[in-house]
Enzyme design. Structure first.
Site, mmCIF file in Angstrom:
data_model
loop_
_atom_site.group_PDB
_atom_site.id
_atom_site.type_symbol
_atom_site.label_atom_id
_atom_site.label_comp_id
_atom_site.label_asym_id
_atom_site.label_seq_id
_atom_site.Cartn_x
_atom_site.Cartn_y
_atom_site.Cartn_z
ATOM 1 C CG ASP A 1 -15.264 0.393 -2.891
ATOM 2 O OD1 ASP A 1 -16.208 0.585 -2.528
ATOM 3 O OD2 ASP A 1 -13.822 0.133 -1.792
ATOM 4 C CG ASP B 1 -10.373 1.296 2.822
ATOM 5 O OD1 ASP B 1 -9.893 1.602 1.344
ATOM 6 O OD2 ASP B 1 -11.159 1.613 3.553
ATOM 7 C CG HIS C 1 -15.372 -1.308 2.188
ATOM 8 N ND1 HIS C 1 -15.869 0.065 1.606
ATOM 9 C CD2 HIS C 1 -15.556 -2.237 2.002
ATOM 10 C CE1 HIS C 1 -15.818 -0.614 0.842
ATOM 11 N NE2 HIS C 1 -16.588 -2.358 1.393
ATOM 12 C CG ASP D 1 -16.723 -5.072 -0.462
ATOM 13 O OD1 ASP D 1 -17.803 -3.716 -0.492
ATOM 14 O OD2 ASP D 1 -17.593 -6.020 -1.498
ATOM 15 C CG HIS E 1 -6.506 3.520 0.491
ATOM 16 N ND1 HIS E 1 -7.784 2.294 0.304
ATOM 17 C CD2 HIS E 1 -5.662 2.546 0.213
ATOM 18 C CE1 HIS E 1 -6.923 0.702 0.940
ATOM 19 N NE2 HIS E 1 -5.837 1.533 0.766
ATOM 20 C CB CYS E 2 -12.074 4.501 -1.338
ATOM 21 S SG CYS E 2 -12.410 4.671 0.863
ATOM 22 C CD GLU F 1 -2.627 -1.878 0.447
ATOM 23 O OE1 GLU F 1 -3.340 -0.390 -0.298
ATOM 24 O OE2 GLU F 1 -3.527 -2.834 0.549
ATOM 25 C CG ASN G 1 -10.436 5.951 2.521
ATOM 26 O OD1 ASN G 1 -9.755 6.702 1.400
ATOM 27 N ND2 ASN G 1 -9.865 4.697 2.522
HETATM 28 N N1 ARG Z 1 -13.151 2.061 0.212
HETATM 29 C C1 ARG Z 1 -14.259 1.965 0.941
HETATM 30 N N2 ARG Z 1 -14.940 2.791 0.116
HETATM 31 N N3 ARG Z 1 -13.270 2.300 2.531
HETATM 32 C C2 ARG Z 1 -14.582 3.248 3.286
HETATM 33 C C3 ARG Z 1 -14.426 2.875 4.491
HETATM 34 C C4 ARG Z 1 -15.576 3.808 5.422
HETATM 35 C C5 ARG Z 1 -15.972 3.445 6.654
HETATM 36 N N4 ARG Z 1 -17.450 2.107 6.473
HETATM 37 C C6 ARG Z 1 -16.547 4.380 7.964
HETATM 38 O O1 ARG Z 1 -17.832 4.878 7.894
HETATM 39 O O2 ARG Z 1 -15.381 4.129 8.045
#
Ligand code: ARG
Length: 372
Positions: free
Chosen positions: A129, A253, A251, A201, A355-356, A28, A310
């Site tokens: 994702d 990250d 997720h 994912d 990152h996403c 990463e 992120n």
């Molecule tokens: N790869 C992604 N879409 N990551 C976003 C994750 C956000 C996570 N569900 C949160 O609210 O902290």
């Protein structure tokens, strides 16, 4: 190009070096050479009457609260301003010498069916994702979200096919059925992910060379872990580290962010000294400073404020971080990282940070033992 930018442009691969592989990414954080950036066009919220959408998007909202969510296309302002922000990100990455692709999103409003269900689409804003890259392999992961079933159609598949023709391996996990028996409700009437088939994912996974972290949560089940372990045995000697009971939702990250070999950013609201994954034993831990709660322009954003952690490592020395997080930026600078603050004004609305919205295709790092 600002002063900061000019001193972070990497040495280009010297002419004597062998031609770069089409796809190579084991981690990463090493020098980024090629990346896919998401396209926010056609992004929309699918029908929340579908339990897999409810589970992925709003697992803590009751059925009653879910009715407040406005399904369908995101507000025009969100799409327009995010398009601008992604264009700025792409321009910066290209100025840093990174090859950038932004495959066109398909029409996510189209309705599609399987023998068990019917769904509409979601978004192409977060390529991280549902696809992971490990070494020279592009691996399509079996998302538990029905609305993501055909997300890769259009630009992404065409790009993957081109990579395959240039020498990459292109794999897909067993396509999941996603029938109703995969989902259930807890005692509070909130959605849960079952174990009737392997689903996860790609954003439940982090790569650290020979060590791979897999978060078991509502976006990745135990059978998904078993499938990944079985597949990585084909790749050679890998250590897969399950992370359980840390963050039960979507997720990994915004809980763990890898900065460079030996330095990891952790979410202090979700991890403690006692629950730090063993693979980080001996690593320098940067506990995230408080993340600023940047208000979202919709009542129900998809992500928590922790999306502020992120970020994208362009190299072990250079990071792209949300400009609305000065405390985090300062903490990273104190660790010797050059931070390039950028904005993604609607990252929480859309559920994706830096990152996403990226999928690193080529990084310089080889298959190393960073966690020995
Ligand atoms: N790869 C992604 N879409 N990551 C976003 C994750 C956000 C996570 N569900 C949160 O609210 O902290």
């Amino acid at each position: 190009m600002g002063e900061t930018m000019t001193n972070v442009i990497p040495e280009s691969a010297s002419a004597g070096e062998t031609a770069r592989p089409a796809v190579k990414s084991w981690d990463e954080f090493t020098q980024l050479r090629e990346v896919i950036v998401g396209d926010v066009a056609n992004a929309r919220l699918p029908r929340m009457s579908d339990v897999s959408a409810w589970l992925a998007c709003y697992p803590t909202l009751s059925e009653k609260e879910l009715r407040e969510v406005s399904e369908g296309a995101f507000p025009k302002q969100v799409i327009e301003e995010t398009t601008e922000d992604l264009a700025t990100l792409i321009s910066t990455l290209r100025d840093l010498g990174v090859t950038v692709h932004q495959p066109a999103a398909p029409d996510h409003a189209k309705v599609f069916s399987s023998p068990d269900w019917t769904s509409d689409g979601y978004l192409s804003y977060c390529p991280r994702d549902i696809t992971m890259v490990l070494g020279s392999a592009i691996i399509e992961t079996p998302s538990p979200m029905r609305a993501r079933y055909f997300e890769l159609l259009g630009g992404m598949r065409e790009l993957f096919q081109e990579y395959m023709l240039r020498g990459a391996t292109w794999l897909s996990a067993p396509k999941p059925r996603l029938a109703d028996d995969l989902f259930s409700l807890d005692d509070d009437g909130l959605p849960l992910l079952g174990e009737s088939e392997p689903v996860f994912d790609a954003a439940n996974v982090l790569r650290i060379g020979r060590d791979v972290i897999y978060q078991v949560s509502r976006s990745g089940n135990e059978l998904g872990l078993r499938w990944l372990e079985s597949t990585l045995r084909l790749f050679g000697d890998f250590r897969v580290h399950p992370v359980r009971g840390v963050y039960g939702y979507t997720h990994i990250d915004t809980t763990i962010t890898l900065l460079r070999p030996g330095l990891v950013l952790l979410n202090p609201e979700r991890l403690t000294e006692e629950t730090i994954p063993a693979c980080f034993r001996g690593w320098d831990i940067l506990w995230s400073p408080p993340i600023r709660d940047v208000p979202a322009i919709v009542k129900r954003p998809l992500s928590a404020p922790w999306l502020g952690m992120n970020l994208l490592m362009v190299s072990p020395e250079v990071a792209i971080v949300d400009e609305d997080q000065p405390e985090l930026i300062s903490a990273m600078e104190k660790k010797g990282i050059t931070v390039l603050p950028h904005k993604l004004r609607h990252s929480r609305v859309l559920g994706g940070g830096f990152h996403c919205v990226t999928l690193d295709v080529v990084r310089d790092g080889d298959l190393e033992d960073y966690c020995r």
